[in-house]
Design a protein around this motif. Structure first.
Motif, PDB file in Angstrom:
ATOM      1  N   ASP A   1       0.940  -1.285   0.086  1.00  0.00           N
ATOM      2  CA  ASP A   1       0.074   0.015   0.008  1.00  0.00           C
ATOM      3  C   ASP A   1       0.734   1.166   0.101  1.00  0.00           C
ATOM      4  OD1 ASP A   1      -2.351  -1.590   0.133  1.00  0.00           O
ATOM      5  OD2 ASP A   1      -2.634  -1.486   1.966  1.00  0.00           O
ATOM      6  N   TRP A   2       1.802   1.245   0.686  1.00  0.00           N
ATOM      7  CA  TRP A   2       2.671   2.445   0.937  1.00  0.00           C
ATOM      8  C   TRP A   2       3.482   2.780  -0.471  1.00  0.00           C
ATOM      9  CZ3 TRP A   2       8.019   3.471   0.000  1.00  0.00           C
ATOM     10  CH2 TRP A   2       8.297   4.735   0.277  1.00  0.00           C
ATOM     11  N   ALA A   3       4.180   1.467  -0.966  1.00  0.00           N
ATOM     12  CA  ALA A   3       4.802   1.552  -2.314  1.00  0.00           C
ATOM     13  C   ALA A   3       3.921   1.956  -3.341  1.00  0.00           C
ATOM     14  CB  ALA A   3       5.197   0.154  -2.731  1.00  0.00           C
ATOM     15  N   CYS A   4       2.763   1.632  -3.628  1.00  0.00           N
ATOM     16  CA  CYS A   4       1.741   2.050  -4.640  1.00  0.00           C
ATOM     17  C   CYS A   4       1.031   3.482  -4.250  1.00  0.00           C
ATOM     18  CB  CYS A   4       0.890   1.121  -4.922  1.00  0.00           C
ATOM     19  SG  CYS A   4       1.552  -0.587  -5.731  1.00  0.00           S
ATOM     20  N   GLY A   5       1.290   3.997  -3.276  1.00  0.00           N
ATOM     21  CA  GLY A   5       0.580   5.132  -2.601  1.00  0.00           C
ATOM     22  C   GLY A   5       1.687   6.323  -2.602  1.00  0.00           C
ATOM     23  N   PHE A   6       2.089   6.564  -1.276  1.00  0.00           N
ATOM     24  CA  PHE A   6       2.999   7.670  -1.032  1.00  0.00           C
ATOM     25  C   PHE A   6       4.386   7.299  -1.526  1.00  0.00           C
ATOM     26  CE2 PHE A   6       6.034   9.608   1.787  1.00  0.00           C
ATOM     27  CZ  PHE A   6       5.788  10.899   1.661  1.00  0.00           C
ATOM     28  N   GLY A   7       4.756   6.088  -1.646  1.00  0.00           N
ATOM     29  CA  GLY A   7       6.194   5.799  -2.339  1.00  0.00           C
ATOM     30  C   GLY A   7       6.512   6.078  -3.664  1.00  0.00           C
TER      31      GLY A   7
ATOM     32  N   ASN B   1       9.918  -3.541  -6.565  1.00  0.00           N
ATOM     33  CA  ASN B   1      10.735  -3.412  -7.683  1.00  0.00           C
ATOM     34  C   ASN B   1      10.682  -2.034  -8.297  1.00  0.00           C
ATOM     35  OD1 ASN B   1      13.289  -4.436  -8.981  1.00  0.00           O
ATOM     36  ND2 ASN B   1      11.947  -4.100 -10.837  1.00  0.00           N
ATOM     37  N   SER B   2       9.522  -1.665  -8.579  1.00  0.00           N
ATOM     38  CA  SER B   2       9.107  -0.455  -9.389  1.00  0.00           C
ATOM     39  C   SER B   2       9.671   0.642  -8.475  1.00  0.00           C
ATOM     40  CB  SER B   2       7.759  -0.359  -9.583  1.00  0.00           C
ATOM     41  OG  SER B   2       7.300   0.967 -10.142  1.00  0.00           O
ATOM     42  N   TYR B   3       9.540   0.589  -7.184  1.00  0.00           N
ATOM     43  CA  TYR B   3       9.896   1.810  -6.413  1.00  0.00           C
ATOM     44  C   TYR B   3      11.334   1.910  -6.360  1.00  0.00           C
ATOM     45  CZ  TYR B   3      11.195   4.359  -2.222  1.00  0.00           C
ATOM     46  OH  TYR B   3      11.899   5.340  -1.236  1.00  0.00           O
ATOM     47  N   TRP B   4      12.070   0.788  -6.009  1.00  0.00           N
ATOM     48  CA  TRP B   4      13.467   0.736  -5.923  1.00  0.00           C
ATOM     49  C   TRP B   4      14.180   1.108  -7.264  1.00  0.00           C
ATOM     50  CZ3 TRP B   4      17.409  -3.226  -6.900  1.00  0.00           C
ATOM     51  CH2 TRP B   4      18.556  -2.982  -6.447  1.00  0.00           C
TER      52      TRP B   4
END
Length: 123
Positions: free
Chosen positions: A52-58, A86-89
């Motif tokens: 949830d964090w990665a797809c939201g605030f991240g 992986n997308s975030y990183w």
């Protein structure tokens, strides 16, 4: 004596150039690829919170794990979290972003891509 010194210098130069030419380079084509994926031992509630964090605030790009897109299947929390992590990183690793996610993720050199679902790996 002077001729010996010149010959020795030429031999040293030759060996130096030989060593430089066969030393692996660290350009993008030769860099090892890495991905950030969900740790299989992470409890589902921790994975869900991190996803949830990665797809939201991240700011991860999670469009590919939406229904009818290439990475929706398999429709598991672990697979969706891996794609989002992986997308975030990949997006933020050179700006200080980590593959930690409250200990829910880890870096791997095994490509998690499958079928038409391709995980990005940037140098």
């Amino acid at each position: 004596m002077k001729a010996m010194a010149i010959l020795s210098a030429k031999i040293l130069l030759f060996y130096f150039l030989l060593c430089v030419s066969i030393t692996p380079r660290s350009d993008a084509a030769n860099e090892e690829k890495h991905w950030c994926v969900a740790d299989e031992q992470t409890p589902d509630d921790v994975l869900q919170k991190a996803l949830d964090w990665a797809c939201g605030f991240g700011g991860a790009d999670c469009r590919m794990i939406q229904k009818h897109n290439a990475c929706f299947l398999p429709n598991t929390l672990k697979d969706h979290a891996s794609y989002a992590f992986n997308s975030y990183w990949q997006k933020y690793k050179h700006q200080g972003g980590s593959c930690y996610f409250d200990a829910a993720a880890m870096v791997t050199d095994l490509d998690p891509s499958h079928g038409s679902c391709k995980y990005e790996s940037l140098p």
